[in-house]
Motif scaffolding. Structure first.
Motif, PDB file in Angstrom:
ATOM      1  N   SER A  35     -52.120  -9.290  16.590  1.00  0.00           N
ATOM      2  CA  SER A  35     -51.804  -8.364  17.685  1.00  0.00           C
ATOM      3  C   SER A  35     -51.821  -6.914  17.206  1.00  0.00           C
ATOM      4  CB  SER A  35     -50.434  -8.694  18.280  1.00  0.00           C
ATOM      5  OG  SER A  35     -50.417 -10.031  18.721  1.00  0.00           O
ATOM      6  N   ASP A  76     -55.826 -12.890  22.714  1.00  0.00           N
ATOM      7  CA  ASP A  76     -54.866 -12.950  21.608  1.00  0.00           C
ATOM      8  C   ASP A  76     -53.735 -13.905  21.995  1.00  0.00           C
ATOM      9  OD1 ASP A  76     -53.386 -12.304  19.326  1.00  0.00           O
ATOM     10  OD2 ASP A  76     -52.379 -10.645  20.360  1.00  0.00           O
ATOM     11  N   THR A  77     -53.298 -14.684  21.045  1.00  0.00           N
ATOM     12  CA  THR A  77     -52.205 -15.611  21.353  1.00  0.00           C
ATOM     13  C   THR A  77     -51.024 -15.372  20.428  1.00  0.00           C
ATOM     14  OG1 THR A  77     -53.078 -17.194  19.814  1.00  0.00           O
ATOM     15  CG2 THR A  77     -53.661 -17.512  22.118  1.00  0.00           C
ATOM     16  N   ALA A  78     -49.932 -15.961  20.750  1.00  0.00           N
ATOM     17  CA  ALA A  78     -48.734 -15.833  19.913  1.00  0.00           C
ATOM     18  C   ALA A  78     -48.139 -17.196  19.623  1.00  0.00           C
ATOM     19  CB  ALA A  78     -47.703 -14.969  20.611  1.00  0.00           C
TER      20      ALA A  78
HETATM   21 MG   LIG Z   1     -49.400 -11.722  18.180  1.00  0.00          MG
END
Ligand SMILES: [Mg+2]
Ligand SMILES: Nc1nc2c(ncn2[C@@H]2O[C@H](COP(=O)(O)OP(=O)(O)OP(=O)(O)O)[C@@H](O)[C@H]2O)c(=O)[nH]1
Length: 219
Positions: A35, A76-78
């Motif tokens: 990120s 984008d992933t988390a």
């Molecule tokens: Mg992230």
């Protein structure tokens, strides 16, 4: 951002104006800096769109390549470590992949193998770059051999989201690869998608007009 007076959301308008549209995904363990890299690159035209409060952030970016307007969707992933793998829709129709590890944590480098296997399961041919992040913490790491990239024949970038080293270069080159892949891919499904995108509907005949003509012809 709010839509315009006609009610068409701005994002759709951007899509409409673009000559080309590509999707770039980001993979790697949690906290490697995915990120932060996006934020660093997009800092000027930064517009995150939170699709889910839980797992996915979609960033839009527009640029010009060979005098064509290109709209880039960055995904984008988390919290990936909780899932160990990504949902197939994350890979769906992606045109390039940025695979990140943290030079300070060996395990994140080791795990590239798993991320890469999964990527290739869904997208066997898309361009992929390997990104060694956080080099600001220890510049000596740039002297080390990270054989994974070489073994797989992938470009390797030493970057720092913190001080910006190589970030713009890496993103710009990846976007170019994504566009080139989209335009030249020989993957069957990609070809079908390309055809569908270029397919323009013939102007519809006015139904009423047709009926009147037909009536005249009949009489
Ligand atoms: Mg992230
Ligand atoms: N020193 C240094 N720290 C960084 C750098 N990039 C990211 N970080 C730090 O690493 C931590 C994680 O960064 P994120 O960008 O949130 O990591 P992520 O990969 O998005 O993590 P998830 O969203 O959990 O998958 C943060 O505390 C950042 O400040 C860098 O280039 N150098």
């Amino acid at each position: 951002m709010a839509g315009d007076a006609s009610g068409i959301p701005d994002l759709d308008q951007e899509k409409y104006d673009a000559d080309e549209q590509v999707k770039i995904i980001c993979l790697g363990d949690s906290a490697v800096g995915k990120s932060k890299l996006m934020e660093r690159f997009l800092i000027d035209g930064y517009r995150p769109q939170q699709l889910s409060t839980y797992a996915l952030t979609l960033y839009k970016y527009t640029t010009t390549i060979d005098s064509k307007a290109v709209l880039v969707d960055f995904w984008d992933t988390a919290g990936q470590e909780r899932f160990q793998s990504m949902h197939p829709s994350y890979y769906h129709k992606a045109h390039a992949c940025i695979m990140v590890f943290d030079v300070q944590r060996k395990i994140t480098y080791k795990n590239l193998t798993n991320w890469y296997l999964e990527l290739r399961e869904y997208r066997p041919e898309i361009p992929c770059v390997v990104v060694a992040n956080k080099i600001d913490a220890d510049m000596k790491v740039t002297q080390r051999n990270f054989n994974f990239a070489k073994k797989q024949g992938l470009p390797l970038y030493f970057v720092s989201a913190a001080d910006g080293t190589n970030v713009v270069k890496m993103f710009k080159e990846t976007i170019k690869m994504a566009v080139s892949y989209k335009q030249n891919s020989s993957d069957f499904m990609d070809e079908v998608m390309r055809e569908l995108e270029n397919f323009e509907l013939e102007p519809k005949k006015d139904l009423l007009e047709t009926t009147e003509e037909e009536l005249k012809a009949e009489s």
